[in-house]
Design an enzyme around this catalytic site. Structure first.
Site, PDB file in Angstrom:
ATOM      1  N   GLY A  22       0.817  -1.213   0.000  1.00  8.52           N
ATOM      2  CA  GLY A  22       0.000   0.000   0.000  1.00  8.52           C
ATOM      3  C   GLY A  22       0.848   1.259   0.000  1.00  8.52           C
TER       4      GLY A  22
ATOM      5  N   GLU B 260      -1.005 -10.830   2.685  1.00  2.00           N
ATOM      6  CA  GLU B 260      -0.738 -10.046   3.909  1.00  2.00           C
ATOM      7  C   GLU B 260      -1.004 -10.895   5.150  1.00  2.00           C
ATOM      8  OE1 GLU B 260      -1.661  -5.607   2.109  1.00  2.00           O
ATOM      9  OE2 GLU B 260      -3.244  -6.634   3.185  1.00  2.00           O
TER      10      GLU B 260
ATOM     11  N   GLY C  39      -7.079  -4.847   2.783  1.00  2.00           N
ATOM     12  CA  GLY C  39      -7.340  -5.432   1.465  1.00  2.00           C
ATOM     13  C   GLY C  39      -7.736  -4.401   0.426  1.00  2.00           C
ATOM     14  N   GLY C  40      -7.684  -3.111   0.825  1.00  2.00           N
ATOM     15  CA  GLY C  40      -7.962  -2.055  -0.150  1.00  2.00           C
ATOM     16  C   GLY C  40      -7.036  -2.157  -1.361  1.00  2.00           C
TER      17      GLY C  40
END
Ligand code: 5RP
Length: 230
Positions: A36, A110, A102-103
């Protein structure tokens, strides 16, 4: 005369916590690395001390590429038995350290890398701290043939699941699967919810991280980094 206070941008807060996470990296260790925009700041900071670590285990192709581009060796998860620390962001984190993730569609890997780690250090800006999980659409990685029945099951819980698209096509994860994003849920018991949804046929991983919750959260705030320990 006082200098006017300029609030830090969300990007500046991400940089701040990304750098603060270096404090949790042990010399000579292998580091678990999430995915991310916040983790990207951590990876960039980690490059500055790459001579002091043995390498990283990565949770996505995107993070692997970034780590390698900066000269940080990436090991397979199967090559290590445990990691002292896993550092990752979150879409939501509550005051108990339970998270929604989980975006960035990397939730399964992960969770796998987090499960290898003794400590999960969550790095996030203060917008991610919530009273109850569920306002952010909950990512769920699913096997495509089960997507319709999983959508119906979420409907029975009052949730609306939507297939995540990329460029007009179903997004395909690093594991070759699809993502449902579920709105309308209030997750009051994250441990029970994660256990329940994870055993629905066709669910690969639900984006509630309760069994693999954070040990520590470094929260970027206007006043600096706030450390929450759980
Ligand atoms: C990726 C994730 C990310 O940790 C989460 O989406 C937060 O990302 P960002 O740091 O870009 O806000 O779970 O699957």
């Amino acid at each position: 005369m006082t200098t006017p206070h300029t609030p830090l941008t969300q990007d500046a807060l991400k940089t701040l916590v990304g750098r603060a996470a270096l404090h949790y990296v042990e010399d000579g260790s292998i580091v678990g690395v999430g995915t991310g925009s916040t983790v990207n700041q951590f990876i960039d900071a980690l490059a500055g001390l790459k001579e002091r670590i043995r390498g990283a285990v990565s949770s996505s192709e995107a993070s692997t590429q970034r780590l390698r581009a900066l000269g940080i060796p990436v090991l397979e998860a199967g090559e290590v038995r445990s990691l002292p620390v896993y550092i990752d962001g979150a879409d939501e984190i509550d005051e108990r350290g339970y998270m929604v993730k989980g975006g960035g569609a990397a939730l399964t890997r992960e969770k796998i890398v987090a499960a290898l780690a003794e400590r999960f250090v969550c790095i996030a800006d203060e917008s991610k701290l919530v009273k109850a999980l569920g306002a952010f659409p909950l990512p769920v990685e699913v096997i495509p043939m089960a997507a319709a029945q999983i959508t119906r099951r979420f409907g029975q819980l009052g949730g609306a699941a939507q297939l995540r698209l990329k460029d007009g096509q179903p997004l395909v994860t690093d594991n070759g699967q699809h993502i449902l994003d579920v709105t309308g849920l209030v997750i009051t018991d994250p441990l029970a919810f994660e256990s329940e949804v994870n055993q629905w046929p066709g669910v690969v991983t639900v984006g509630v991280f309760a069994h693999q919750k954070a040990s520590v959260c470094l929260l970027g705030t206007a006043q600096g980094v706030r450390t929450l320990a759980f």
